[in-house]
Design a protein around this motif. Structure first.
Motif, PDB file in Angstrom:
ATOM      1  N   MET A   1      -0.420   2.983  -5.688  1.00 59.76           N
ATOM      2  CA  MET A   1       0.443   4.097  -6.281  1.00 59.76           C
ATOM      3  C   MET A   1       1.302   3.913  -7.508  1.00 59.76           C
ATOM      4  SD  MET A   1       3.447   6.129  -3.929  1.00 59.76           S
ATOM      5  CE  MET A   1       2.237   6.157  -2.637  1.00 59.76           C
ATOM      6  N   ARG A   2       0.837   4.790  -8.405  1.00 66.15           N
ATOM      7  CA  ARG A   2       1.265   4.430  -9.906  1.00 66.15           C
ATOM      8  C   ARG A   2       3.017   4.186  -9.884  1.00 66.15           C
ATOM      9  NH1 ARG A   2       0.573   6.133 -14.921  1.00 66.15           N
ATOM     10  NH2 ARG A   2       2.148   5.270 -16.377  1.00 66.15           N
ATOM     11  N   ALA A   3       3.524   5.003  -9.391  1.00 66.88           N
ATOM     12  CA  ALA A   3       5.108   5.403  -9.536  1.00 66.88           C
ATOM     13  C   ALA A   3       5.750   4.163  -8.784  1.00 66.88           C
ATOM     14  CB  ALA A   3       5.586   6.438  -9.264  1.00 66.88           C
ATOM     15  N   ALA A 176     -10.191  -1.452 -12.742  1.00 60.93           N
ATOM     16  CA  ALA A 176      -8.814  -0.880 -11.893  1.00 60.93           C
ATOM     17  C   ALA A 176      -8.004  -2.373 -11.901  1.00 60.93           C
ATOM     18  CB  ALA A 176      -8.757  -0.350 -10.708  1.00 60.93           C
ATOM     19  N   GLY A 177      -6.501  -1.914 -11.659  1.00 60.61           N
ATOM     20  CA  GLY A 177      -5.717  -3.246 -11.303  1.00 60.61           C
ATOM     21  C   GLY A 177      -6.461  -3.820  -9.940  1.00 60.61           C
ATOM     22  N   ARG A 183      -6.674  -1.182  -1.423  1.00 55.10           N
ATOM     23  CA  ARG A 183      -5.485   0.095  -1.162  1.00 55.10           C
ATOM     24  C   ARG A 183      -6.230   1.258  -0.442  1.00 55.10           C
ATOM     25  NH1 ARG A 183      -1.610   0.682  -6.071  1.00 55.10           N
ATOM     26  NH2 ARG A 183      -0.173  -1.197  -5.622  1.00 55.10           N
ATOM     27  N   THR A 184      -5.660   1.726   0.466  1.00 53.17           N
ATOM     28  CA  THR A 184      -6.118   3.010   1.164  1.00 53.17           C
ATOM     29  C   THR A 184      -5.982   3.841  -0.035  1.00 53.17           C
ATOM     30  OG1 THR A 184      -5.031   2.472   3.062  1.00 53.17           O
ATOM     31  CG2 THR A 184      -5.339   5.008   2.763  1.00 53.17           C
ATOM     32  N   VAL A 188     -10.643   1.404  -0.602  1.00 50.62           N
ATOM     33  CA  VAL A 188     -10.771   1.658   0.705  1.00 50.62           C
ATOM     34  C   VAL A 188     -10.793   2.852   1.135  1.00 50.62           C
ATOM     35  CG1 VAL A 188      -9.554   1.308   3.006  1.00 50.62           C
ATOM     36  CG2 VAL A 188      -9.645  -0.644   1.444  1.00 50.62           C
ATOM     37  N   GLY A 189      -9.861   3.855   0.511  1.00 51.78           N
ATOM     38  CA  GLY A 189      -9.675   5.498   0.765  1.00 51.78           C
ATOM     39  C   GLY A 189     -10.993   5.941   0.366  1.00 51.78           C
TER      40      GLY A 189
END
Length: 311
Positions: A1-3, A176-177, A183-184, A188-189
């Protein structure tokens, strides 16, 4: 999640932060802050920001919107991470703060929340925030994770949503990172929610956004986890694939306020910003701020004027 991990993930943009410290700044030592409006009657509303350019820009927009209504503002920008500034808002040291609703909920309010949509996130925030604070209206503008492709790739394979990747992803590489893979709200998501599984994963450090963009444009990776306000999306005509099942939680720009610090006039001014601000607006403003090196106060004033919020 970015933030949630924003100060690390912002990469090149974060490196351009005017002051990158973990403690509170004020209007005397922060170039973005300007002068505190301490003349006239009535108390001054303290507007804060985190220590990265986009959030400072949003805080400047809020400040000018409040000042346009005749309210006094003290700018306290470049404070640091959420762990630092959130408590200041709760206790009243900061009156107004530009937040990202999904990260606010997941990091500061309820780490076990599974809400992903704007409506569900805001419902939980309104129920779970401390009594001293509240969120106002969320903007359409979001700064969130995305899976993004070039315009040529989108046209060639008729890609509009994440679901459209299902038939091609097995032959592709996504960049991506490194944390994205497990991550979900990541690899994974993508598999669980959309049935999308990439053939190869190209991990990059969180700060390697410019490298990721080059890999994408050179077709070394065919898709990339790029954040939705990155100026490159506009500048390089990239296509952010739609996420109709809300795999990536909403990160709407949302004013977080201490109730004792704002009146109805202030609330109206801040809600007016939210009613107008779009993700495309943020992309364009960040291009001016980061790529064109324009002054944040000028960028904010230009947007507020164009949006009809100041004259």
């Amino acid at each position: 999640m970015r933030a949630i991990h924003r100060s690390a993930a912002f990469g090149l943009i974060a490196a351009l932060a005017l002051t990158a410290c973990g403690s509170g700044g004020d209007s005397d030592d922060n170039p973005l802050a300007g002068d505190s409006a301490d003349s006239g009657s009535g108390k001054s509303i303290v507007v804060g920001s985190a220590n990265f350019p986009e959030n400072q820009l949003l805080a400047e927009i809020y400040s000018q919107a409040l000042e346009s209504k005749g309210l006094k503002v003290t700018r306290k920008f470049d404070i640091g991470a959420r762990e630092v500034y959130y408590d200041q808002v709760v206790k009243g040291g900061i009156g107004v703060f530009p937040e990202y609703n999904g990260a606010l909920l997941a990091v500061a309010v309820d780490k076990n929340s599974t809400a992903t949509s704007t409506e569900d996130i805001n419902t939980e925030l309104k129920a779970k925030l401390p009594d001293s604070v509240e969120i106002l209206d969320s903007a359409e503008a979001q700064d969130k994770d995305s899976v993004t492709v070039t315009a040529e790739t989108a046209a060639k394979y008729d890609l509009k949503t994440l679901a459209d990747l299902k038939s091609v992803a097995k032959d592709w590489t996504i960049g991506a990172g490194s944390e994205f893979k497990t991550r979900t709200q990541g690899g994974v998501g993508l598999k669980k929610v959309y049935g999308v599984e990439f053939g190869t994963f190209q991990p990059l450090d969180a700060g390697a956004q410019s490298t990721l963009l080059k890999l994408l444009k050179d077709d070394k990776v065919q898709a990339a986890n790029i954040y939705t306000t990155d100026p490159a999306i506009v500048e390089d005509d990239l296509v952010v694939l739609e996420d109709p099942k809300s795999l990536f939680s909403s990160q709407n720009v949302t004013p977080l306020v201490n109730k004792s610090a704002v009146d109805d006039t202030a609330r109206s001014a801040l809600n007016g910003v939210s009613a107008k601000l779009t993700t495309a607006d943020l992309q364009n403003m960040m291009k001016k701020l980061v790529n064109d090196k324009e002054d944040a106060s000028d960028v904010a004033e230009e947007w507020l004027t164009t949006a009809g919020l100041v004259s």
